[in-house]
Structure formats: structure tokens, C-alpha cells
Motif scaffolding. Sequence first.
Motif, short mmCIF file in Angstrom:
data_model
loop_
_atom_site.label_atom_id
_atom_site.label_comp_id
_atom_site.label_asym_id
_atom_site.label_seq_id
_atom_site.Cartn_x
_atom_site.Cartn_y
_atom_site.Cartn_z
N ILE A 172 22.24 -26.32 -21.38
CA ILE A 172 22.16 -24.91 -21.80
C ILE A 172 22.47 -24.06 -20.58
O ILE A 172 22.09 -24.40 -19.45
N LYS A 173 23.21 -22.97 -20.81
CA LYS A 173 23.61 -22.10 -19.69
C LYS A 173 23.22 -20.66 -20.00
O LYS A 173 23.06 -20.29 -21.17
N SER A 174 23.14 -19.86 -18.96
CA SER A 174 22.87 -18.44 -19.16
C SER A 174 23.26 -17.66 -17.92
O SER A 174 23.47 -18.26 -16.86
N ASP A 175 23.38 -16.34 -18.03
CA ASP A 175 23.31 -15.55 -16.80
C ASP A 175 22.18 -14.56 -16.95
O ASP A 175 22.05 -13.91 -17.99
N VAL A 176 21.33 -14.52 -15.96
CA VAL A 176 20.06 -13.82 -16.12
C VAL A 176 19.80 -12.83 -14.99
O VAL A 176 20.30 -12.97 -13.88
N SER A 177 18.96 -11.87 -15.32
CA SER A 177 18.60 -10.82 -14.37
C SER A 177 17.76 -11.38 -13.22
O SER A 177 17.15 -12.45 -13.34
N ILE A 178 17.69 -10.61 -12.16
CA ILE A 178 16.80 -10.94 -11.04
C ILE A 178 15.37 -11.04 -11.58
O ILE A 178 14.61 -11.94 -11.23
N THR A 179 15.03 -10.12 -12.49
CA THR A 179 13.68 -10.03 -13.06
C THR A 179 13.26 -11.32 -13.78
O THR A 179 12.09 -11.69 -13.75
N ALA A 180 14.24 -11.98 -14.42
CA ALA A 180 13.89 -13.14 -15.25
C ALA A 180 13.96 -14.46 -14.48
O ALA A 180 13.59 -15.51 -15.03
N LEU A 181 14.42 -14.41 -13.24
CA LEU A 181 14.68 -15.67 -12.54
C LEU A 181 13.44 -16.57 -12.40
O LEU A 181 13.51 -17.77 -12.62
N GLU A 182 12.30 -15.95 -12.09
CA GLU A 182 11.08 -16.77 -11.93
C GLU A 182 10.65 -17.41 -13.24
O GLU A 182 10.13 -18.53 -13.27
N PHE A 183 10.86 -16.68 -14.33
CA PHE A 183 10.56 -17.25 -15.64
C PHE A 183 11.39 -18.52 -15.86
O PHE A 183 10.86 -19.57 -16.24
N PHE A 184 12.71 -18.42 -15.61
CA PHE A 184 13.57 -19.58 -15.85
C PHE A 184 13.28 -20.70 -14.84
O PHE A 184 13.36 -21.87 -15.18
N ASP A 185 12.92 -20.32 -13.62
CA ASP A 185 12.55 -21.32 -12.63
C ASP A 185 11.33 -22.12 -13.13
O ASP A 185 11.29 -23.34 -13.02
N LYS B 75 28.20 -8.58 -11.30
CA LYS B 75 28.89 -8.36 -12.56
C LYS B 75 29.06 -6.86 -12.77
O LYS B 75 28.08 -6.11 -12.66
N SER B 76 30.28 -6.43 -13.08
CA SER B 76 30.51 -5.00 -13.30
C SER B 76 30.31 -4.66 -14.77
O SER B 76 30.78 -5.39 -15.65
N HIS B 77 29.63 -3.56 -15.01
CA HIS B 77 29.41 -3.13 -16.39
C HIS B 77 29.35 -1.60 -16.41
O HIS B 77 28.48 -1.01 -15.75
N LYS B 78 30.28 -0.98 -17.11
CA LYS B 78 30.36 0.48 -17.23
C LYS B 78 30.20 1.17 -15.87
O LYS B 78 29.37 2.07 -15.70
N GLY B 79 30.94 0.67 -14.89
CA GLY B 79 30.96 1.34 -13.59
C GLY B 79 29.81 0.99 -12.66
O GLY B 79 29.78 1.46 -11.52
N GLN B 80 28.89 0.17 -13.12
CA GLN B 80 27.78 -0.24 -12.24
C GLN B 80 27.93 -1.72 -11.91
O GLN B 80 28.41 -2.50 -12.74
N VAL B 81 27.50 -2.10 -10.71
CA VAL B 81 27.55 -3.51 -10.33
C VAL B 81 26.13 -4.08 -10.41
O VAL B 81 25.20 -3.53 -9.81
N PHE B 82 25.99 -5.16 -11.16
CA PHE B 82 24.68 -5.79 -11.36
C PHE B 82 24.67 -7.16 -10.69
O PHE B 82 25.55 -7.98 -10.93
N GLU B 83 23.64 -7.39 -9.90
CA GLU B 83 23.49 -8.72 -9.33
C GLU B 83 22.69 -9.56 -10.33
O GLU B 83 21.67 -9.10 -10.85
N ASN B 84 23.21 -10.73 -10.64
CA ASN B 84 22.43 -11.64 -11.49
C ASN B 84 22.76 -13.09 -11.14
O ASN B 84 23.45 -13.36 -10.15
N TYR B 85 22.24 -14.02 -11.91
CA TYR B 85 22.36 -15.44 -11.59
C TYR B 85 22.89 -16.23 -12.77
O TYR B 85 22.41 -16.05 -13.90
N ILE B 86 23.85 -17.11 -12.49
CA ILE B 86 24.27 -18.06 -13.52
C ILE B 86 23.32 -19.26 -13.36
O ILE B 86 23.16 -19.80 -12.25
#
Length: 157
Positions: free
Chosen positions: A116-129, A141-152
Amino acid sequence: MIDDIEIREATLDDIPEITAIFRDTVRAVNSRDYNEKQIEVWSSGADDIEKWEERIKKFYFLVAEVGTTIVGFSYLTKGYYLDGLFVHKDFQRRTIASKLLRIMESRVSLNGYDTIKSDVSITALEFFDSHFYEVEKKQKKSHKGQVFENYIIYKDL
Ligand SMILES: CC(C)(COP(=O)(O)OP(=O)(O)OC[C@H]1O[C@@H](n2cnc3c(N)ncnc32)[C@H](O)[C@@H]1OP(=O)(O)O)[C@@H](O)C(=O)NCCC(=O)NCCS
């Protein structure tokens, strides 16, 4: 812990509750890790009703309920990709996401995939860990002019 969490497939009638959870959780919970502008852009995704309709129609889309209140939701794309997992801001840390995730993982296996794969927010990383997911890479990841850091992330099932 709540004992009476029911999980069922979403219907189009759930859209108002689903989008309210999305908007409020991004604003209240993800705002810990992302700035004001990012949160504004991200939470505005709640307003794209056509996209939510398409997700419910096309994907495996589950909601978690306590009584008649929706307290979380998750959806799977491509048979193996967890594209969304959100829990109501007032029901955090009560095992709702864990229950949704367990069902999604079973579904991925049933679909014939080993991972199973996902890309997740910084906020959710500990949950998935805490659910034994591995980080494949950190990305921007760019979205509507904003750059978001997240994790695959991924987990072999
Ligand atoms: C991440 C999220 C889905 C977790 O939902 P949840 O229902 O609160 O998670 P659970 O109660 O099932 O958590 C199980 C375990 O995960 C870990 N965990 C969950 N949230 C955590 C946090 N914020 N920090 C550290 N560990 C956490 C803990 O080990 C927790 O067990 P515990 O409460 O007994 O310590 C929820 O916080 C959320 O909606 N976040 C905002 C949306 C989001 O970023 N979604 C991810 C996709 S982008």
C-alpha cells in the motif's frame, strides 16, 4: 477509545459532512505544520463538490460513524493508493484512523497488491510510523501556487 465506530461506504449524501471534516481538520490539525496561506489553499479543496462526487463514485471511499455523526473518512485510488485519511478535529486519537486504515490495507490485499502506498502530510507521519509504514522519500508538491512538503510512504502487506 470509542467502541461503537461503524465503517461503511460513503454515499453522495455524505458530502456536506465529509467536506466539513476536511476543511475543519486541515484548519485545526494540519495548521500545526503548515503556514496560513498553505492551510487556506489546502482547506479550500472542500469547496470543489464535483471532485468529491467523483471520488465517491469512482473510488473505494469509506466513512467512519459514531451514531449518526461522520467522524472520519478515507479513500483508495488505483486499488493500492491511500489518497485521503482525515479524522474529525474533535475525535482525534480515538483509534478512528487506525480502524479505517486496517480496512484499507485488507482491501489492497484483496485487490491483489502486496504494497500500500500514500503521500502524507508532516502532521500524519507519526501516525503512519506507528503503523509500520516506511518513508520512500520526502518531497515538495506544488498545489495552487503553494509548495507543500510531504512524504511518500509505503508498507508491504
Ligand atoms: C493522522 C490522523 C488521520 C490520525 O487519526 P487518529 O484517528 O487521531 O489516529 P489514531 O487514534 O488511530 O492513532 C493511533 C496511533 O497513531 C499515533 N498517532 C496518531 N496521531 C499522532 C500524532 N499527532 N502524533 C504522534 N502519534 C500519533 C499514536 O501512536 C496513536 O496511538 P495513541 O493515541 O494510543 O498514542 C489524524 O490526526 C488527522 O486527521 N490528521 C490530519 C489530516 C491528515 O494529515 N491526514 C493524512 C493524510 S494527508
